[in-house]
Design a protein around this motif. Sequence first.
Motif, PDB file in Angstrom:
ATOM      1  N   VAL A 197      90.834  38.315  54.742  1.00 26.78           N
ATOM      2  CA  VAL A 197      89.910  38.584  55.837  1.00 26.78           C
ATOM      3  C   VAL A 197      88.875  39.599  55.366  1.00 26.78           C
ATOM      4  O   VAL A 197      89.224  40.644  54.805  1.00 26.78           O
ATOM      5  CB  VAL A 197      90.656  39.147  57.068  1.00 26.78           C
ATOM      6  CG1 VAL A 197      89.666  39.486  58.175  1.00 26.78           C
ATOM      7  CG2 VAL A 197      91.698  38.149  57.564  1.00 26.78           C
TER       8      VAL A 197
ATOM      9  N   ILE B 222      88.590  47.116  64.237  1.00 26.62           N
ATOM     10  CA  ILE B 222      89.282  45.927  63.737  1.00 26.62           C
ATOM     11  C   ILE B 222      90.026  46.267  62.448  1.00 26.62           C
ATOM     12  O   ILE B 222      91.203  45.904  62.269  1.00 26.62           O
ATOM     13  CB  ILE B 222      88.300  44.770  63.509  1.00 26.62           C
ATOM     14  CG1 ILE B 222      87.716  44.293  64.838  1.00 26.62           C
ATOM     15  CG2 ILE B 222      88.990  43.601  62.786  1.00 26.62           C
ATOM     16  CD1 ILE B 222      86.587  43.288  64.697  1.00 26.62           C
ATOM     17  N   TYR B 223      89.346  46.959  61.566  1.00 33.66           N
ATOM     18  CA  TYR B 223      89.975  47.335  60.283  1.00 33.66           C
ATOM     19  C   TYR B 223      91.244  48.145  60.519  1.00 33.66           C
ATOM     20  O   TYR B 223      92.281  47.896  59.881  1.00 33.66           O
ATOM     21  CB  TYR B 223      88.990  48.126  59.433  1.00 33.66           C
ATOM     22  CG  TYR B 223      89.589  48.576  58.119  1.00 33.66           C
ATOM     23  CD1 TYR B 223      89.639  47.713  57.026  1.00 33.66           C
ATOM     24  CD2 TYR B 223      90.145  49.851  57.976  1.00 33.66           C
ATOM     25  CE1 TYR B 223      90.218  48.106  55.815  1.00 33.66           C
ATOM     26  CE2 TYR B 223      90.725  50.246  56.786  1.00 33.66           C
ATOM     27  CZ  TYR B 223      90.758  49.384  55.715  1.00 33.66           C
ATOM     28  OH  TYR B 223      91.345  49.764  54.527  1.00 33.66           O
TER      29      TYR B 223
ATOM     30  N   ARG C 264      93.222  48.057  62.998  1.00 29.29           N
ATOM     31  CA  ARG C 264      94.274  47.202  63.550  1.00 29.29           C
ATOM     32  C   ARG C 264      94.866  46.266  62.494  1.00 29.29           C
ATOM     33  O   ARG C 264      95.979  45.757  62.669  1.00 29.29           O
ATOM     34  CB  ARG C 264      93.727  46.382  64.715  1.00 29.29           C
ATOM     35  CG  ARG C 264      93.352  47.221  65.942  1.00 29.29           C
ATOM     36  CD  ARG C 264      92.557  46.390  66.946  1.00 29.29           C
ATOM     37  NE  ARG C 264      92.061  47.192  68.050  1.00 29.29           N
ATOM     38  CZ  ARG C 264      92.634  47.307  69.244  1.00 29.29           C
ATOM     39  NH1 ARG C 264      93.752  46.643  69.478  1.00 29.29           N
ATOM     40  NH2 ARG C 264      92.108  48.055  70.188  1.00 29.29           N
ATOM     41  N   LEU C 265      94.117  46.014  61.414  1.00 26.81           N
ATOM     42  CA  LEU C 265      94.562  45.074  60.386  1.00 26.81           C
ATOM     43  C   LEU C 265      95.102  45.740  59.132  1.00 26.81           C
ATOM     44  O   LEU C 265      95.830  45.106  58.355  1.00 26.81           O
ATOM     45  CB  LEU C 265      93.402  44.150  59.978  1.00 26.81           C
ATOM     46  CG  LEU C 265      92.766  43.288  61.059  1.00 26.81           C
ATOM     47  CD1 LEU C 265      91.653  42.432  60.438  1.00 26.81           C
ATOM     48  CD2 LEU C 265      93.800  42.394  61.744  1.00 26.81           C
TER      49      LEU C 265
ATOM     50  N   ARG D 180      98.837  45.466  58.112  1.00 24.32           N
ATOM     51  CA  ARG D 180      99.498  44.167  58.284  1.00 24.32           C
ATOM     52  C   ARG D 180      99.890  43.580  56.926  1.00 24.32           C
ATOM     53  O   ARG D 180      99.144  43.683  55.943  1.00 24.32           O
ATOM     54  CB  ARG D 180      98.569  43.205  59.022  1.00 24.32           C
ATOM     55  CG  ARG D 180      98.176  43.683  60.408  1.00 24.32           C
ATOM     56  CD  ARG D 180      98.554  42.838  61.520  1.00 24.32           C
ATOM     57  NE  ARG D 180      98.577  41.420  61.362  1.00 24.32           N
ATOM     58  CZ  ARG D 180      97.836  40.577  62.096  1.00 24.32           C
ATOM     59  NH1 ARG D 180      96.987  41.055  63.008  1.00 24.32           N
ATOM     60  NH2 ARG D 180      97.970  39.272  61.956  1.00 24.32           N
TER      61      ARG D 180
ATOM     62  N   LEU E  70      98.416  39.329  56.254  1.00 23.08           N
ATOM     63  CA  LEU E  70      97.059  39.017  55.818  1.00 23.08           C
ATOM     64  C   LEU E  70      96.570  40.140  54.910  1.00 23.08           C
ATOM     65  O   LEU E  70      97.160  41.219  54.839  1.00 23.08           O
ATOM     66  CB  LEU E  70      96.126  38.828  57.024  1.00 23.08           C
ATOM     67  CG  LEU E  70      96.057  39.916  58.103  1.00 23.08           C
ATOM     68  CD1 LEU E  70      95.220  41.105  57.676  1.00 23.08           C
ATOM     69  CD2 LEU E  70      95.504  39.336  59.398  1.00 23.08           C
TER      70      LEU E  70
ATOM     71  N   VAL F 108      93.109  42.360  53.947  1.00 18.17           N
ATOM     72  CA  VAL F 108      91.719  42.726  54.237  1.00 18.17           C
ATOM     73  C   VAL F 108      91.028  43.028  52.922  1.00 18.17           C
ATOM     74  O   VAL F 108      91.454  43.912  52.166  1.00 18.17           O
ATOM     75  CB  VAL F 108      91.637  43.939  55.168  1.00 18.17           C
ATOM     76  CG1 VAL F 108      90.178  44.304  55.433  1.00 18.17           C
ATOM     77  CG2 VAL F 108      92.355  43.658  56.488  1.00 18.17           C
TER      78      VAL F 108
ATOM     79  N   VAL G 227      90.948  40.550  67.011  1.00 17.18           N
ATOM     80  CA  VAL G 227      92.221  40.412  66.304  1.00 17.18           C
ATOM     81  C   VAL G 227      93.045  39.275  66.910  1.00 17.18           C
ATOM     82  O   VAL G 227      93.673  38.487  66.191  1.00 17.18           O
ATOM     83  CB  VAL G 227      93.002  41.744  66.343  1.00 17.18           C
ATOM     84  CG1 VAL G 227      94.413  41.568  65.794  1.00 17.18           C
ATOM     85  CG2 VAL G 227      92.259  42.808  65.539  1.00 17.18           C
TER      86      VAL G 227
ATOM     87  N   ASN H 166      94.175  36.006  64.763  1.00 15.97           N
ATOM     88  CA  ASN H 166      95.561  35.541  64.661  1.00 15.97           C
ATOM     89  C   ASN H 166      95.668  34.059  64.985  1.00 15.97           C
ATOM     90  O   ASN H 166      96.372  33.301  64.292  1.00 15.97           O
ATOM     91  CB  ASN H 166      96.441  36.336  65.620  1.00 15.97           C
ATOM     92  CG  ASN H 166      96.631  37.786  65.205  1.00 15.97           C
ATOM     93  OD1 ASN H 166      96.482  38.129  64.039  1.00 15.97           O
ATOM     94  ND2 ASN H 166      96.955  38.640  66.168  1.00 15.97           N
TER      95      ASN H 166
ATOM     96  N   SER I  59     100.301  39.895  66.949  1.00 15.36           N
ATOM     97  CA  SER I  59     100.339  40.796  65.811  1.00 15.36           C
ATOM     98  C   SER I  59      99.179  41.779  65.823  1.00 15.36           C
ATOM     99  O   SER I  59      98.024  41.386  66.006  1.00 15.36           O
ATOM    100  CB  SER I  59     100.287  39.993  64.497  1.00 15.36           C
ATOM    101  OG  SER I  59     101.447  39.218  64.345  1.00 15.36           O
ATOM    102  N   GLY I  60      99.498  43.056  65.662  1.00 10.95           N
ATOM    103  CA  GLY I  60      98.469  44.099  65.638  1.00 10.95           C
ATOM    104  C   GLY I  60      97.931  44.480  66.985  1.00 10.95           C
ATOM    105  O   GLY I  60      96.965  45.224  67.066  1.00 10.95           O
TER     106      GLY I  60
END
Length: 324
Positions: A6, A19-20, A22-23, A26, A29, A31, A307, A311, A320-321
């Motif tokens: 992503v 957004i970053y 929240r990801l 994880r 995925l 980033v 997010v 997903n 998720s997240g």
Amino acid sequence: MTVPKVFIDGEAGTTGLQIYQRLADREDLEVISIDPDKRKVASERAKMINAADVAILCLPDDAAREAVSWVTNPQTKILDASTAHRTADEWVYGFPEMSADQRSHIATANRVSNPGCYPTGFLALMSPLVRGGLLPATFPATVNAISGYSGGGKKLIAQYEGFRAEAPAEESRSPYSPYGLGFRHKHVKEMQKYARLHHVPLFVPAVGDFAQGMVVQIPLPLWSLEDAPTGKQLHEKLSSHYANEPFVPVAPLNDQGQLRDGSFFETKSANQTNEVQLFVFANDETKEALLIARLDNLGKGASGAAVQNLNIMLGLSEKSGLSS
């Protein structure tokens, strides 16, 4: 197993940063980030976009349109958080809860447009009622809404917090400032299209003297309708539509528990969640009702929704997240 990649184009902006965050932790995925020194270099951005399974655009409208034109990899999906493509026919609107088949459209789409924060609250309330026949498509909808100043992005945040620092006394600041009084707000076409209304709603947004949170209100003069629905009918339609949706809770009809001191509706109770919380207050005797949506303008109104859509697009767990 290879995890999907992503890329967030505009990672340093308000929505991109959210957004970053929240990801970032994880494991389902990856980033991928651009060299900070090259984040304004078109060729480098294009390279990153085409290296991603999903590229999330957190850009001004014109920049988002330009970024889409750089896509050469047919496998790259685009999730656009700008206003640029929200009413474009070839893009899928990223509000999974809007209709029974919207989630599946998002899952199979290569181009998804993230909803606006105000339209999320408006459509969560109005769309099921119009589509379900309780309100006519000709209904002259009006919207009164207030958002925390973080909804205006980095520039407004800096301006507002600078102003607060210079005038720290609450009495010296305006608690409520309507704007968009030219009646050409960028959100109204989005509201009209997906609520299936014949006319754009009369939209009066305002910024409040708080950083984060949003309330969207739709007053309903039900006496103006020949076959006016009752408060119970309005509430039952929303409750049934969202019965299995974890991010769209519907409060009990005329829920006095939401009123501080029995009088005042709380504005920021949905903050730090991905919920859009719905409320119906009605008086059948006077044939009046008020629909209210409460959400975090940076959550379900922006980064949380992104997010959630990401997903779905990647076939990952939708929650998720996210927190509800």
